[in-house]
Design a protein around this motif. Structure first.
Motif, short mmCIF file in Angstrom:
data_model
loop_
_atom_site.label_atom_id
_atom_site.label_comp_id
_atom_site.label_asym_id
_atom_site.label_seq_id
_atom_site.Cartn_x
_atom_site.Cartn_y
_atom_site.Cartn_z
N ASP A 210 -37.50 -86.06 -71.24
CA ASP A 210 -36.86 -85.81 -69.94
C ASP A 210 -35.41 -85.39 -70.12
OD1 ASP A 210 -36.83 -85.90 -66.98
OD2 ASP A 210 -35.39 -87.50 -67.31
N SER B 219 -34.44 -81.88 -68.72
CA SER B 219 -33.13 -81.83 -68.06
C SER B 219 -32.28 -80.68 -68.57
CB SER B 219 -32.41 -83.17 -68.25
OG SER B 219 -33.11 -84.21 -67.60
N GLU C 299 -29.73 -85.85 -65.83
CA GLU C 299 -30.93 -86.42 -65.24
C GLU C 299 -30.80 -86.63 -63.73
OE1 GLU C 299 -33.06 -89.11 -68.46
OE2 GLU C 299 -30.92 -89.58 -68.38
N ASP D 186 -30.29 -84.32 -60.40
CA ASP D 186 -30.22 -82.96 -59.87
C ASP D 186 -29.07 -82.75 -58.89
OD1 ASP D 186 -32.38 -82.24 -61.40
OD2 ASP D 186 -33.85 -82.49 -59.80
#
Length: 270
Positions: free
Chosen positions: A121, A126, A69, A71
């Protein structure tokens, strides 16, 4: 290094991820196993435990800090793997989570949004970001394999009739319905992951890649914070079953099932 398969496993310090690392480490075939973990400290602890459980191995295990989660974390670990190895032979998307307990603890829209958004997510968005980032290292392999760890609960064919000692059958007539753990956010996110796998199979077809979803079965992990003992008391199997299945897929023993959802008994219905 050329004769060793380079295998990257996210969430490799615990649960099915750890058992996958262990199964590969114990294999007579040599691997470079990249153990992804949100915490390097936890990865080092897991590796210490691994080496106490498997005292003789042809493989090596390298810890990597990976937070799906984040980057920046993904970018950093990509640069590290690219510079050290230049390829990944097998990418195992194991890291994920269940947040249905949030929905139960916060009735109404707020709980639904928080639980569902976090589930998707992590498990879907992700995973897609991470896989897309690492795709250049996969296609640099001569025999790439891409794995997504899904669930038996992802099957649409069996969802309407499936029950076990965690998920109950239909509730009584009327509304509101009594609270029950259906794990719907988790289940649907894993169905979405199956779709992700199908499209990656399409994208990588001309790169001679083998792409799979892995359905490890109902196993006693700490998924969703329910605890391994709780799940074991309800009939869950040992997580090593999932680790052995992932090892077999990584080593090419299930290549005829590429593009499908595979489990220990064969192919899971969509």
């Amino acid at each position: 290094m050329a004769d060793k398969l380079i295998v990257l496993i996210t969430g490799g310090n615990t649960g099915i991820g750890y058992e996958s690392v262990k199964a590969l480490y114990a294999s007579p075939q040599a691997h470079i196993i990249l153990m992804g973990s949100r915490s390097l400290e936890k990865a080092h602890i897991a590796i210490s435990t691994l080496k106490s459980e498997v005292t003789d191995s042809k493989s090596e295990v390298i810890p990597l800090q990976i937070d799906l989660e984040d980057d920046t974390s993904i970018d950093n670990v990509y640069k590290e793997v690219e510079s050290k190895y230049g390829r990944v032979d097998a990418l195992v998307n194991n890291a994920g989570g269940s947040f249905d307990s949030v929905i139960a603890s916060k009735p109404g829209a707020a709980g639904i949004r928080e639980g569902w958004n976090h589930t998707y997510d992590l498990n879907v968005t992700s995973t897609q970001v991470f896989t897309t980032k690492f795709a250049p290292l996969l296609v640099a392999s001569s025999h790439p394999r891409l794995l997504f760890v899904t669930s038996g609960l992802s099957s649409l064919a069996t969802a309407g009739t499936f029950t076990n000692k965690v998920i109950s059958g239909p509730p009584p007539k009327g509304w509101p319905k009594p609270a029950a753990l259906s794990m719907l956010a988790y289940r649907s996110s894993k169905s979405a992951l199956n779709m992700l796998m199908i499209d990656w199979q399409r994208q990588l077809e001309n790169d001679d890649a083998k792409v799979f979803c892995i359905s490890p079965g109902f196993l006693a992990t700490n998924l969703g914070g329910m605890g391994a003992q709780f799940l074991k008391s309800r009939g869950a199997g040992d997580p090593s079953q999932g680790g052995n299945l992932i090892r077999d897929v990584v080593q090419g023993l299930r290549d005829e099932d590429a593009g499908k959802v595979v489990n220990k008994d064969g192919v899971q219905p969509w």
